[in-house]
Scaffold this active site. Structure first.
Site, PDB file in Angstrom:
ATOM      1  N   GLY A  37       0.837  -1.201   0.000  1.00  0.00           N
ATOM      2  CA  GLY A  37       0.000   0.000   0.000  1.00  0.00           C
ATOM      3  C   GLY A  37       0.865   1.240   0.000  1.00  0.00           C
ATOM      4  N   LEU A  38       0.223   2.366  -0.213  1.00  0.00           N
ATOM      5  CA  LEU A  38       0.950   3.638  -0.281  1.00  0.00           C
ATOM      6  C   LEU A  38       1.671   3.947   1.028  1.00  0.00           C
ATOM      7  CD1 LEU A  38      -1.748   5.941  -1.978  1.00  0.00           C
ATOM      8  CD2 LEU A  38       0.270   4.897  -3.062  1.00  0.00           C
ATOM      9  N   SER A  39       2.674   4.799   0.938  1.00  0.00           N
ATOM     10  CA  SER A  39       3.337   5.283   2.150  1.00  0.00           C
ATOM     11  C   SER A  39       2.298   6.010   3.006  1.00  0.00           C
ATOM     12  CB  SER A  39       4.466   6.244   1.759  1.00  0.00           C
ATOM     13  OG  SER A  39       5.082   6.753   2.922  1.00  0.00           O
ATOM     14  N   GLY A  40       2.236   5.652   4.276  1.00  0.00           N
ATOM     15  CA  GLY A  40       1.268   6.285   5.179  1.00  0.00           C
ATOM     16  C   GLY A  40      -0.088   5.603   5.205  1.00  0.00           C
ATOM     17  N   SER A  41      -0.241   4.510   4.441  1.00  0.00           N
ATOM     18  CA  SER A  41      -1.538   3.813   4.438  1.00  0.00           C
ATOM     19  C   SER A  41      -1.752   3.057   5.746  1.00  0.00           C
ATOM     20  CB  SER A  41      -1.641   2.866   3.237  1.00  0.00           C
ATOM     21  OG  SER A  41      -0.602   1.914   3.255  1.00  0.00           O
ATOM     22  N   GLY A  42      -0.665   2.677   6.414  1.00  0.00           N
ATOM     23  CA  GLY A  42      -0.799   2.016   7.720  1.00  0.00           C
ATOM     24  C   GLY A  42      -0.164   0.637   7.807  1.00  0.00           C
ATOM     25  N   LYS A  43       0.649   0.261   6.816  1.00  0.00           N
ATOM     26  CA  LYS A  43       1.251  -1.081   6.792  1.00  0.00           C
ATOM     27  C   LYS A  43       2.036  -1.387   8.070  1.00  0.00           C
ATOM     28  CE  LYS A  43       3.621  -0.053   3.083  1.00  0.00           C
ATOM     29  NZ  LYS A  43       3.169   1.345   2.931  1.00  0.00           N
ATOM     30  N   SER A  44       2.972  -0.513   8.397  1.00  0.00           N
ATOM     31  CA  SER A  44       3.843  -0.769   9.560  1.00  0.00           C
ATOM     32  C   SER A  44       3.040  -0.705  10.858  1.00  0.00           C
ATOM     33  CB  SER A  44       4.984   0.255   9.617  1.00  0.00           C
ATOM     34  OG  SER A  44       5.753   0.187   8.449  1.00  0.00           O
ATOM     35  N   SER A 111       5.852  -1.913  -2.074  1.00  0.00           N
ATOM     36  CA  SER A 111       5.810  -2.908  -3.168  1.00  0.00           C
ATOM     37  C   SER A 111       4.757  -2.548  -4.212  1.00  0.00           C
ATOM     38  CB  SER A 111       5.596  -4.323  -2.621  1.00  0.00           C
ATOM     39  OG  SER A 111       4.608  -4.417  -1.632  1.00  0.00           O
TER      40      SER A 111
END
Ligand SMILES: Nc1ncnc2c1ncn2[C@@H]1O[C@H](COP(=O)(O)OP(=O)(O)OP(=O)(O)O)[C@@H](O)[C@H]1O
Ligand SMILES: [Mg+2]
Length: 198
Positions: A37-44, A111
């Site tokens: 997902g986009l940077s800041g979407s919440g993955k981490s 990714s």
């Protein structure tokens, strides 16, 4: 294990312990849980909480995270399409090794290209791979901007920034979609745990 990419002078050395032996020892199946997902979407943010819950449940788990890996293993790579692919290729290999060790491996990487996510899936094996699309529109991500990167990208200080100056290909057939503009962190974590346990 696939030995097909080895050249003729490099011979696979078989061990005496199989993947099934390792899983039996740990009392779990190895798995790669791939957050895209986009940077800041919440993955981490989501992966960190999922890891904590799995540890509480006494699972063997390890988290691979974009920025952390770029500090070490992939510190030689930039953000051109070629380097992004090499970044994910190495991560996919590492994640597959961790899965082979019997670990639940949580991988959080933008990714952006389907081809490389498919590569990661192929490496881990279809039955051991969960692709999770952490979905949030670019405006929301830019508003959150936890690292101040969107601000810099808009000022032209960062090249090839996904969603701004570099494309993001939405997953074609993810096992799970988490719309973080609608779901709370707790709801997302619960959905991931359910998917892992299903
Ligand atoms: N519902 C939500 N779920 C997850 N994160 C949320 C949610 N609402 C707001 N946030 C916030 O959004 C931000 C997500 O940042 P995070 O670092 O997790 O993104 P990322 O996808 O890992 O980005 P990057 O690709 O840059 O590493 C955090 O500041 C988090 O607190
Ligand atoms: Mg992150």
């Amino acid at each position: 294990m696939n030995t097909s990419d080895s050249n003729s002078n490099i011979i696979w050395h078989e061990g005496k312990i199989t993947y099934d032996d390792r899983c039996e020892n740990l009392g779990q199946e190895g798995m790669v849980v791939w957050f895209t997902g986009l940077s800041g979407s919440g993955k981490s943010t989501i992966a960190v909480e999922v890891e904590r819950e799995l540890i509480k449940a006494r699972k063997a788990v390890y988290r691979l995270d974009g920025d952390n890996i770029r500090h070490g293993l992939n510190s030689d790579l930039g953000f051109s399409a070629e380097d992004r692919n090499e970044n994910i290729r190495r991560i996919a290999e590492v994640a597959a090794l961790m899965k082979d060790a019997g670990l639940i491996t949580l991988a959080s990487f933008i990714s952006p290209f389907q081809e490389m996510r498919d590569f990661a899936r192929k490496k881990a094996g279809e039955d051991n791979f969960i692709e999770i699309y952490v979905k949030a529109d670019v405006e929301t991500c830019a508003q959150r901007d936890p690292k101040g990167l969107y601000d810099k990208a808009k000022k032209g200080e960062i090249d090839n920034f996904t969603g701004i100056s570099s494309p993001y290909e939405e997953p074609e057939e993810p096992e799970l979609v988490l719309d973080t503009t609608k779901l709370s962190l707790e709801e997302s974590v619960k959905k991931v745990l359910t998917e892992i346990n299903s």
